[in-house]
Design an enzyme around this catalytic site. Structure first.
Site, PDB file in Angstrom:
ATOM      1  N   HIS A  43       0.814  -1.215   0.000  1.00  0.00           N
ATOM      2  CA  HIS A  43       0.000   0.000   0.000  1.00  0.00           C
ATOM      3  C   HIS A  43       0.854   1.275   0.000  1.00  0.00           C
ATOM      4  CE1 HIS A  43      -3.581   2.173   0.061  1.00  0.00           C
ATOM      5  NE2 HIS A  43      -4.112   1.820   1.214  1.00  0.00           N
TER       6      HIS A  43
ATOM      7  N   ASP B 257      -2.415   1.934  -4.374  1.00  0.00           N
ATOM      8  CA  ASP B 257      -3.644   2.253  -3.658  1.00  0.00           C
ATOM      9  C   ASP B 257      -4.723   1.213  -3.968  1.00  0.00           C
ATOM     10  OD1 ASP B 257      -2.608   4.537  -2.470  1.00  0.00           O
ATOM     11  OD2 ASP B 257      -3.208   5.819  -4.149  1.00  0.00           O
TER      12      ASP B 257
END
Length: 301
Positions: A271, A275
């Site tokens: 992450h 995204d």
């Protein structure tokens, strides 16, 4: 004296009293038909239930109850997984894919493909092909974070690692330049690398250089898995088992329910770079390629 009977009366035969009148026969048949029509229809007989599945015969593992030294390969795998989890912000996204068309194409092509190419046509090359195609359009999924430099490298090639289950443990040989290969090329590379792993003939070079990894946990029956992203990569794709189940289908006539071949795809990702929206876009692209199943030309159909 009584006169003898005439010639005509000699050939006259009197019908017995029990003979059936043709008119009465027709009437009786009509009455029987009425009775049969009025009788309640016999309900359909239920089909016999399918034979019950037998439980597998399981033998106790020779390792049961023992304490042994951890194999080196097991320690390397463990250290890499812990390192990846400690250094990355990992999470997973999942999509469901209808691969009915794909499975039908494979069934039609597999015999001719094996005769022509010399390798079996498993579903795996289709997933690798779709994953590689989608990587070209979604650069953040095929990238690397350079920790010390504070930079990101977006790869211009798709070197796809294939997780292979072996007696020594999980190993990941790499299909180099997978994005430039067709279905036959991917099938041959996969078969060759997996064979080398299981024969203990894989080389260090064949185990290095992956920019993205695919793990087919469905080959052992798992519906999906939350796989761990390997060090030096930012994403890994997990393929679940393909199972038949009812699904809603949109047709020209409307919405219907049918039996379809369905599977789950899981993308675990770092992450820090990827995204959730990036992951969803990539998975949606892979799903669209697989569901369209436009592989006829490559399969010679």
């Amino acid at each position: 004296m009584r006169s003898p009977p005439s010639t005509a009366s000699r050939w006259l035969v009197k019908a017995p009293a029990s003979a059936v009148d043709p008119q009465q026969d027709v009437i009786a048949a009509a009455e029987a038909a009425k009775t049969a029509a009025a009788a309640p229809a016999r309900p359909p007989q239920p089909r016999p239930p399918p034979a019950a599945k037998k439980a597998p015969t399981l033998e106790a593992s020779p390792l049961r109850g023992q304490t042994v030294k951890m194999p080196r390969i097991r320690k390397v795998i463990g250290d890499n997984m812990v390192k990846a989890l400690h250094e990355q912000a990992q999470l997973s996204s999942v999509v469901e894919v209808d691969v009915t068309r794909l499975m039908k194409l494979r069934a039609r092509a597999k015999d001719a493909f094996a005769a022509r190419e010399g390798v079996k046509l498993s579903p795996m090359p289709f997933f690798v092909k779709a994953a590689a195609q989608a990587l070209k359009a979604h650069a953040p999924i095929n990238a690397k974070i350079n920790e010390g430099e504070g930079t990101i490298t977006y790869f211009d090639t798709e070197n796809i690692g294939i997780a292979v289950d072996s007696e020594k443990g999980l190993m990941t040989p790499v299909i180099k330049h997978a994005g430039d290969l067709n279905i036959a090329g991917i099938a041959k590379a996969t078969a060759e690398l997996a064979g080398k792993v299981r024969a203990n003939k894989i080389t260090p070079d064949e185990l290095s250089g992956a920019t993205f990894t695919i793990s087919n946990t469905g080959s052992r029956g798992a519906l999906f898995d939350t796989i761990i992203v390997p060090p030096g990569q930012v994403a890994i794709l997990g393929i679940g088992a393909t199972v038949k189940r009812p699904a809603v289908i949109e047709t020209e006539e409307g919405t219907v329910i049918g039996v379809r071949d369905m599977t789950y795809l899981t993308l675990s990702y770092d992450h820090r770079l990827v995204d959730g929206a990036d992951a969803a876009r990539y998975l949606t692209a892979v799903k669209a390629i697989l569901e369209a199943g436009e592989f006829e030309v490559e399969l010679g159909l």
